[in-house]
Design a protein around this motif. Structure first.
Motif, PDB file in Angstrom:
ATOM      1  N   ILE A 266      -4.521   2.259  -5.282  1.00 25.37           N
ATOM      2  CA  ILE A 266      -4.163   2.986  -4.061  1.00 25.37           C
ATOM      3  C   ILE A 266      -4.078   4.469  -4.426  1.00 25.37           C
ATOM      4  O   ILE A 266      -3.126   4.906  -5.061  1.00 25.37           O
ATOM      5  CB  ILE A 266      -2.815   2.492  -3.487  1.00 25.37           C
TER       6      ILE A 266
ATOM      7  N   VAL B 227       0.834  -1.209   0.000  1.00 26.38           N
ATOM      8  CA  VAL B 227       0.000   0.000   0.000  1.00 26.38           C
ATOM      9  C   VAL B 227       0.869   1.259   0.000  1.00 26.38           C
ATOM     10  O   VAL B 227       0.561   2.242  -0.669  1.00 26.38           O
ATOM     11  CB  VAL B 227      -0.972  -0.002   1.207  1.00 26.38           C
TER      12      VAL B 227
ATOM     13  N   HIS C  71      -7.086   0.850   3.371  1.00 28.67           N
ATOM     14  CA  HIS C  71      -6.592   0.053   2.236  1.00 28.67           C
ATOM     15  C   HIS C  71      -6.038  -1.297   2.731  1.00 28.67           C
ATOM     16  O   HIS C  71      -6.355  -2.357   2.191  1.00 28.67           O
ATOM     17  CB  HIS C  71      -5.470   0.787   1.506  1.00 28.67           C
TER      18      HIS C  71
END
Ligand SMILES: Nc1ncnc2c1ncn2[C@@H]1O[C@H](COP(=O)(O)OP(=O)(O)O)[C@@H](O)[C@H]1O
Ligand SMILES: [Mg+2]
Length: 259
Positions: free
Chosen positions: A226, A204, A245
């Protein structure tokens, strides 16, 4: 066509045997930073072998730069969990190794030796290894060895950098330092990255797009963009947006583990 493209790709290591990966389709744009995450044995390294031409698919097609992959490609650079530096070579000579192997560099290395050496010194300086050019691998820390290994992967200016769990053996602090190093390299010189990792936070923090793979046979479970703004620094890892996320990606793997 995208820069890297998988069309319904499956691979079995033995004729008629169980598939390591199954029905994988994905597209990577030039310049994109992609992370592939999934549990051990799900086929992440297999994916890398298909892109680098070390293995042909059993079914489906793999394209890089508009061509079906038929063997090792000069436009690819690779680094792995083990830095794999040659112990009898200095850091500088390790970094210059691809220039002795990959064309067109290889044919020109006699005439351009000084220039190549300057390229390698500059690359080492970019990752904070100025002054360590003449050290041998055993004189470097694990993190420094991995920095040198990434310099070696980039020295021939590949358009595609493939990293297979490059930070997996490092402690958490060193790992975060190397995330930042990779982020800076990617922001300075344009190349496409495919990073294989089992670290969701790493994925991420670094990637534009994260693919999550299921356990064997590996399939793509989800693709997540992302959208965290760039440039990202480590502070972003403490935000709610970052955590959410990671949470979504973690949940998708959790569901697989339960079946
Ligand atoms: N050379 C090989 N021969 C036979 N099976 C293999 C080979 N390499 C990997 N496999 C199998 O394929 C599956 C995927 O492996 P791999 O791509 O290395 O997974 P990952 O990198 O995600 O841990 C695993 O079940 C592994 O045992
Ligand atoms: Mg692997």
């Amino acid at each position: 066509m995208s820069f890297v493209e998988f069309e319904n790709v499956s691979l079995s290591y033995s004729e008629g045997g169980q598939r390591a990966i199954e029905g994988i389709s994905l597209q990577v744009a030039e310049g994109e930073f992609v992370a592939v995450v999934g549990p051990s044995g799900c086929g992440k390294s297999t994916l890398m072998k298909l892109i680098s031409g070390l293995k042909p698919p059993s079914e489906g097609y793999v394209y890089v730069n508009g061509r079906q992959v038929g063997g090792p490609l000069g436009i690819v650079g690779m680094a792995f969990q083990a830095p794999n530096l040659l112990p009898w070579r200095t850091t500088l000579d390790n970094v210059m190794l691809p220039l002795e192997i990959v064309e067109p560099w290889r044919s020109e290395r006699g005439a351009r030796r000084k220039e190549f050496e300057e390229m390698a010194r500059a690359q080492l300086a970019r990752v904070g290894l100025a002054g360590f050019e003449d050290k041998f691998p055993w004189e470097l820390s694990g993190g420094m060895q991995q920095r040198a290994s990434i310099c070696r992967a980039l020295i021939h200016k590949p358009r595609l950098l493939m990293l297979d769990e490059p930070f997996g053996a490092l402690d958490a602090f060193t790992r975060e330092e190397l995330w930042c190093m990779l982020r800076d390299l990617w922001q300075q010189q344009p190349f496409t990255v495919i990073l294989v990792t089992h670290d969701l936070r790493e994925a991420v923090f670094l990637a534009d797009t994260v693919y999550v793979m299921s356990k064997r046979p590996g399939r793509i479970l989800i693709r997540r963009e992302i959208d965290l703004p760039r440039p990202r620094d480590l502070e972003v890892t403490y935000t709610d947006a970052f955590a959410s996320h990671v949470h979504v990606l973690r949940e998708s793997i959790g569901r697989v583990r339960e079946n």
